[in-house]
Motif scaffolding. Structure first.
Motif, PDB file in Angstrom:
ATOM      1  N   LEU A 103      -2.468   5.418  -2.339  1.00  0.00           N
ATOM      2  CA  LEU A 103      -2.875   4.093  -1.870  1.00  0.00           C
ATOM      3  C   LEU A 103      -2.860   4.115  -0.338  1.00  0.00           C
ATOM      4  CD1 LEU A 103      -3.517   1.125  -2.627  1.00  0.00           C
ATOM      5  CD2 LEU A 103      -1.070   0.679  -2.440  1.00  0.00           C
ATOM      6  N   PRO A 104      -4.028   4.062   0.304  1.00  0.00           N
ATOM      7  CA  PRO A 104      -4.075   4.102   1.768  1.00  0.00           C
ATOM      8  C   PRO A 104      -3.329   2.932   2.415  1.00  0.00           C
ATOM      9  CG  PRO A 104      -6.254   4.426   0.826  1.00  0.00           C
ATOM     10  CD  PRO A 104      -5.356   4.024  -0.297  1.00  0.00           C
ATOM     11  N   GLU A 105      -2.955   3.127   3.675  1.00  0.00           N
ATOM     12  CA  GLU A 105      -2.140   2.147   4.396  1.00  0.00           C
ATOM     13  C   GLU A 105      -2.808   0.782   4.455  1.00  0.00           C
ATOM     14  OE1 GLU A 105      -1.198  -0.237   7.885  1.00  0.00           O
ATOM     15  OE2 GLU A 105      -2.974   1.034   7.779  1.00  0.00           O
ATOM     16  N   PHE A 106      -4.105   0.728   4.774  1.00  0.00           N
ATOM     17  CA  PHE A 106      -4.779  -0.564   4.888  1.00  0.00           C
ATOM     18  C   PHE A 106      -4.802  -1.291   3.551  1.00  0.00           C
ATOM     19  CE2 PHE A 106      -8.364  -3.477   4.957  1.00  0.00           C
ATOM     20  CZ  PHE A 106      -8.123  -4.163   6.129  1.00  0.00           C
ATOM     21  N   LYS A 107      -5.087  -0.581   2.467  1.00  0.00           N
ATOM     22  CA  LYS A 107      -5.116  -1.219   1.147  1.00  0.00           C
ATOM     23  C   LYS A 107      -3.718  -1.676   0.734  1.00  0.00           C
ATOM     24  CE  LYS A 107      -9.244   0.994  -0.617  1.00  0.00           C
ATOM     25  NZ  LYS A 107      -9.826   1.818  -1.675  1.00  0.00           N
ATOM     26  N   PHE A 108      -2.708  -0.911   1.111  1.00  0.00           N
ATOM     27  CA  PHE A 108      -1.318  -1.301   0.851  1.00  0.00           C
ATOM     28  C   PHE A 108      -1.002  -2.597   1.583  1.00  0.00           C
ATOM     29  CE2 PHE A 108       3.281  -0.397   2.173  1.00  0.00           C
ATOM     30  CZ  PHE A 108       3.812  -0.994   1.057  1.00  0.00           C
ATOM     31  N   TRP A 109      -1.350  -2.661   2.857  1.00  0.00           N
ATOM     32  CA  TRP A 109      -1.099  -3.871   3.649  1.00  0.00           C
ATOM     33  C   TRP A 109      -1.882  -5.060   3.071  1.00  0.00           C
ATOM     34  CZ3 TRP A 109      -4.811  -6.709   6.275  1.00  0.00           C
ATOM     35  CH2 TRP A 109      -4.309  -7.786   6.997  1.00  0.00           C
ATOM     36  N   TYR A 110      -3.146  -4.843   2.766  1.00  0.00           N
ATOM     37  CA  TYR A 110      -3.998  -5.930   2.295  1.00  0.00           C
ATOM     38  C   TYR A 110      -3.509  -6.489   0.956  1.00  0.00           C
ATOM     39  CZ  TYR A 110      -8.256  -8.526   1.205  1.00  0.00           C
ATOM     40  OH  TYR A 110      -9.142  -9.515   0.899  1.00  0.00           O
ATOM     41  N   ALA A 111      -3.153  -5.605   0.032  1.00  0.00           N
ATOM     42  CA  ALA A 111      -2.644  -6.064  -1.265  1.00  0.00           C
ATOM     43  C   ALA A 111      -1.306  -6.784  -1.096  1.00  0.00           C
ATOM     44  CB  ALA A 111      -2.499  -4.881  -2.224  1.00  0.00           C
TER      45      ALA A 111
END
Length: 181
Positions: A103-111
């Motif tokens: 899970l990439p960092e941006f998708k982790f933050w966004y979720a």
């Protein structure tokens, strides 16, 4: 020419809103520290609201489980060496393969930010305030967290990978690559 029935003003407003949100997300992409500060502020706001209301512990528990699942995806390699192939390189003469997250960092933050905002929204509806004995939920979440992290850390040690990098590697004046000699 007549507009399609699905092309009403509400759907146009929804499309414009989605475009605006996507524009803001695209602009926020390079600002890693700012995004994480925003997430931290949203989390502090959520905790303060739950503390003030003295309720919504089931919502908080659900958020904790969901974000723990996101964290596991963030610190897990995209391809598990046990299931999908050879181990990560361990010697200098082996091929370099960088750590790629599931899970990439941006998708982790966004979720994570979406989940906190949804959880905060749920605190405005009393139907989600289920009465529970919250210390049991908290204890169970900590047990789940420690068991899960213990398993993940064992996996990291077994396959010799570290999911975090701290900046670009710096070389001194005297260090020269072997290929350039």
């Amino acid at each position: 020419m007549e507009a399609a029935p699905s092309d009403n003003s509400l759907s146009r407003l929804g499309r414009r809103l989605n475009q605006r949100i996507q524009y803001l997300l695209d602009k926020s992409s390079p600002h890693i520290i700012g995004r994480w500060i925003c997430l931290l502020l949203a989390l502090v706001g959520y905790v303060a609201r739950v503390w003030y209301l003295r309720g919504f512990y089931i919502v908080s528990y659900g958020l904790g489980i969901y974000n723990l699942n996101l964290l596991l995806g963030f610190i897990t390699p995209q391809f598990d060496p046990e299931l999908e192939g050879p181990e990560l390189p361990t010697k200098a003469d082996e091929e370099f393969r960088p750590f790629v997250r599931r899970l990439p960092e941006f998708k982790f933050w966004y979720a994570s930010i979406k989940s906190i905002l949804v959880g905060t929204g749920m605190t405005f509806f009393s139907v989600f305030d289920v009465p529970v004995f919250w210390p049991i939920l908290l204890l169970y979440w900590f047990v789940l967290f420690f068991v899960t992290m213990k398993r993940q850390i064992r996996h990291m040690i077994k396959h010799r990978y570290l999911p975090f990098t701290f900046g670009k590697k710096k070389y001194g004046k005297g260090s020269v690559a072997k290929d350039s000699k």
